[in-house]
Design an enzyme around this catalytic site. Structure first.
Site, PDB file in Angstrom:
ATOM      1  N   LYS A  82       0.849  -1.199   0.000  1.00  0.00           N
ATOM      2  CA  LYS A  82       0.000   0.000   0.000  1.00  0.00           C
ATOM      3  C   LYS A  82       0.884   1.248   0.000  1.00  0.00           C
ATOM      4  O   LYS A  82       1.737   1.411   0.878  1.00  0.00           O
ATOM      5  CB  LYS A  82      -0.877   0.035   1.262  1.00  0.00           C
ATOM      6  N   ILE A  83       0.617   2.113  -0.975  1.00  0.00           N
ATOM      7  CA  ILE A  83       1.362   3.374  -1.067  1.00  0.00           C
ATOM      8  C   ILE A  83       0.337   4.511  -1.087  1.00  0.00           C
ATOM      9  O   ILE A  83      -0.653   4.431  -1.825  1.00  0.00           O
ATOM     10  CB  ILE A  83       2.174   3.443  -2.379  1.00  0.00           C
TER      11      ILE A  83
END
Ligand code: E4P
Length: 217
Positions: A82-83
């Site tokens: 997750k960014i």
């Protein structure tokens, strides 16, 4: 339709493992849980082979984030990194996609943010419905807009509705035709229940008991 659990509660993940398509985690959930984050993530990954487990980066500086994303991805073939959807991280996201890292872009709040991530070729975008509602913006409306535009541009990126706070949110996400919904355990349980189902079971049982039959069939 994929149902994802927004939780790091190992007991609940184990309980729902047969039904869910994955788990989303974030630094807040891990911090609140209190156990060692890496140990907990490894436990979740072991419980859900072949499913999608999203693990968020914690580094803020782009090069450090890039290196951390690679380390997170190595935790398992079922990991999505997750960014956060911030313009400073667009180059990192592009590099990671190019490296073949599966990404779930989090904290998506607008059409342009979302479509930009589709253009970069990420696996999931996570629009945060509840947090938009918190700011008097109709979060569910964004889901409908995303479904229409992503299909119109023929992008392959999947919509993962996030920050789901209620059964109404779940139903709106379903109606919008999102690819996946991540929700807390409480919302999943509420969505699965209906008082008329409970009443119906009670009535059928009461009527059946009147017959006094002990063996059937
Ligand atoms: C999703 O990936 C997030 O972890 C989550 O849905 C955030 O929800 P919140 O806005 O209720 O914290």
């Amino acid at each position: 339709m994929k149902i994802i659990l927004d939780s790091v509660d190992i007991v609940q993940i184990q309980k729902w493992a047969y039904f869910i398509d994955g788990v989303t985690t974030n630094p807040t959930l891990l911090a609140k849980n209190g156990s060692d984050p890496l140990t907990r993530i490894k436990e979740i990954l072991a419980l859900l082979p072949g499913k999608d487990v999203s693990v968020e980066v914690t580094e803020l500086e782009p090069d450090a984030m890039y290196a951390q994303a690679h380390k997170i991805a190595k935790l398992g073939s079922n990991v999505l990194v997750k960014i956060p959807c911030h313009k400073d991280y667009y180059p990192v996201i592009a590099r990671l996609v190019n490296d073949g890292i599966k990404l779930n872009i989090t904290l998506v709040f607008s059409l342009f943010q979302a479509l930009s991530m589709c253009k970069l070729g990420v696996v999931y975008i996570s629009p945060f419905i509840g947090r938009l509602d918190d700011h008097d913006i109709d979060g569910s409306e964004l889901l409908f807009q995303l479904r229409g535009t992503i299909d119109a541009y023929n992008y392959k990126t999947q919509i993962l509705a996030a920050s789901i706070r209620s059964v109404l949110h779940v139903h709106e996400a379903l109606l919008a035709g999102v690819d996946a919904i991540t929700m807390p355990v409480k919302v999943l349980e509420l969505a699965a229940e209906h008082q008329l189902t409970d009443q119906g079971i009670a009535t059928f049982n009461a009527d059946w008991q009147k017959l006094g039959i002990s063996k059937f069939p």
